[in-house]
Write an enzyme that holds these catalytic residues in place. Sequence first.
Site, PDB file in Angstrom:
ATOM      1  N   TYR A  58       0.846  -1.196   0.000  1.00  0.00           N
ATOM      2  CA  TYR A  58       0.000   0.000   0.000  1.00  0.00           C
ATOM      3  C   TYR A  58       0.882   1.246   0.000  1.00  0.00           C
ATOM      4  O   TYR A  58       1.773   1.383   0.835  1.00  0.00           O
ATOM      5  CB  TYR A  58      -0.891  -0.026   1.238  1.00  0.00           C
ATOM      6  N   CYS A  59       0.640   2.149  -0.967  1.00  0.00           N
ATOM      7  CA  CYS A  59       1.335   3.434  -1.017  1.00  0.00           C
ATOM      8  C   CYS A  59       2.847   3.205  -1.076  1.00  0.00           C
ATOM      9  O   CYS A  59       3.336   2.489  -1.935  1.00  0.00           O
ATOM     10  CB  CYS A  59       0.909   4.296   0.171  1.00  0.00           C
ATOM     11  N   LEU A  60       3.582   3.794  -0.165  1.00  0.00           N
ATOM     12  CA  LEU A  60       5.028   3.630  -0.133  1.00  0.00           C
ATOM     13  C   LEU A  60       5.419   2.171   0.070  1.00  0.00           C
ATOM     14  O   LEU A  60       6.453   1.714  -0.427  1.00  0.00           O
ATOM     15  CB  LEU A  60       5.610   4.505   0.979  1.00  0.00           C
TER      16      LEU A  60
END
Length: 588
Positions: free
Chosen positions: A319-321
Amino acid sequence: MLQKQARALPVEVGSPQAAAHARAVDSDRALHATLAPLTGGLSPTALSQAYADWLAHLFWSPARQRELAHDALQRASRVTEAGLFPTSPWSLIAPQPQDRRFSAPEWQQAPFNLMAQGFLLAEEWWHNATTGNRGVSRQNEKIVEFATRQMLDVFAPSNFPWTNPEVIRRTLASGGGNVTAGLHNWWEDLLHTVSHDPEPNPDFKVGRDVAVTPGKVVYSNHLIELIQYAPATAEVRPEPVLIVPAWIMKYYILDLSPHNSLVKYLTEQGFTVFMVSWRNPTERERDVSLEDYRRLGVMAALDAVGAIVPGQRIHTAGYCLGGTLLSIAAAAMSRDGDERLKSITLFAAQTDFTEAGELTLFINESQVAFLEDMMWKRGVLDTSQMAGAFQILRSNDLIWSRMVRDYLMGERSPPNDLMAWNADATRMPYRMHSEYLRKLFLDNDLAGGHYMVDDKPIALSDIHTPMFVVGTLRDHVAPWRSTYKIHLLADAEITFCLTGGGHNAGIVSPPSPTAHGYQVMVKEADGPYVGPDVWLAEAPHAEGSWWTEWVNWLGVRSGAPVSPPQMGLPGATVAALPDAPGSYVLQT
């Protein structure tokens, strides 16, 4: 006879000159760190350079100046005429669909409608004035337009009690009760700010109200705790699911309340789920690197999952980074012949940072150096600085509308689990964040094939593992067209799913009658590239939650159900294992 040009002599390490230079550098860094809170973490040099570029080109464009002056006079004349001869509401200009500042019926009445239209016309004029000027660099133009818009938003008529008809109505109806309540809310927030304490969330305690899916901490090191969740079905798919969240947030965004927990949903669909929970770094972790996050995070978790569920390839999700880090790890594994990954899923995660949205406006050498100096003093990027950076991207929704509601209307939004999670912020280590900004945002090393793992470059084109990639329509952190660029980079079958909502609400979208709906389409590994605009027009729409689509996708790539695996590493005593959510998520 020509005089030879003088050449600067190198400064010898350990010499008095080197020591003096180091003291000067440290002194300047200390000054920048002191200035940072006053500028909101923005580099004054980067901002002044952008405005200088814009003003210089505008100064040498007299015809453009005349055009803008004529436009300003026309707009003023239209507002004056509308004031003398009132017409229907929003006859001059209407708010954009996403602008909810003037959506209440009271804004259609005079004189408030005229105030709002005058402000919107001025806002539009400044947008025209700061864009479309020949010669101004694209980066500087975006900075000037963004910064000017932020300054204009301060003076919106909705922000002042005497020009906001909703506030006036509430004040008259409550006999000034909203003023008293607003002052109380302001004082309460001020005390929290001064004391540096997070806002209390008594209704949502971690481990009691959120992050409550049953599980055990089965592995830990200095950087992560690995949670294995208890099975919710008699049999499970043989391939486990490992989720790598971003360390810019607490992991339980994916395990909120039982009704919207992605972890709970996966276990109920017959999957064995593992979750990485990151340490909240302090000054002691200032020198933790991005490579440490890969090695002690993704790779250590894969090793532990492989020991608990031996002989099975692993479904991974980031998720994301965390998704960016998972992509780095996957590319390195593919390069080195490590075939442990069964699938790769990316939630709102970027791998190419050339179109990473407004968050990249101030990512240049000046800004990165300024941020490094700010982090250098404390060893971390503080939670308030992180929150401020995201709030300014959506200042109307996250700053001004909240101030109007809390302080002028005297209201408080009812607490919810997502708000409680959002207030539970984390820090970023100095070295890691510097490397992240430079290698990914500034230099785009990952997409360019220059990112190094174990002293050798990696290429995302080495990834041949099937991928499920989720983008969200209103994402200000990882715009969906940026996440879509994985199509240009990975040599794999890619199922791209676009859902409604933003960076958080679009991902936390459980099956329900109010689910956002989504579009999804598959590109085969050897299929032709389709651009994002064509994809948006051609991808079929589906009602409901993308969670069901993803679970079906995982199911097709999983084996027949088997008995659940053991809890914990071989030889572990289940009773001795710490319960989820563990201790790292509780660090403040």
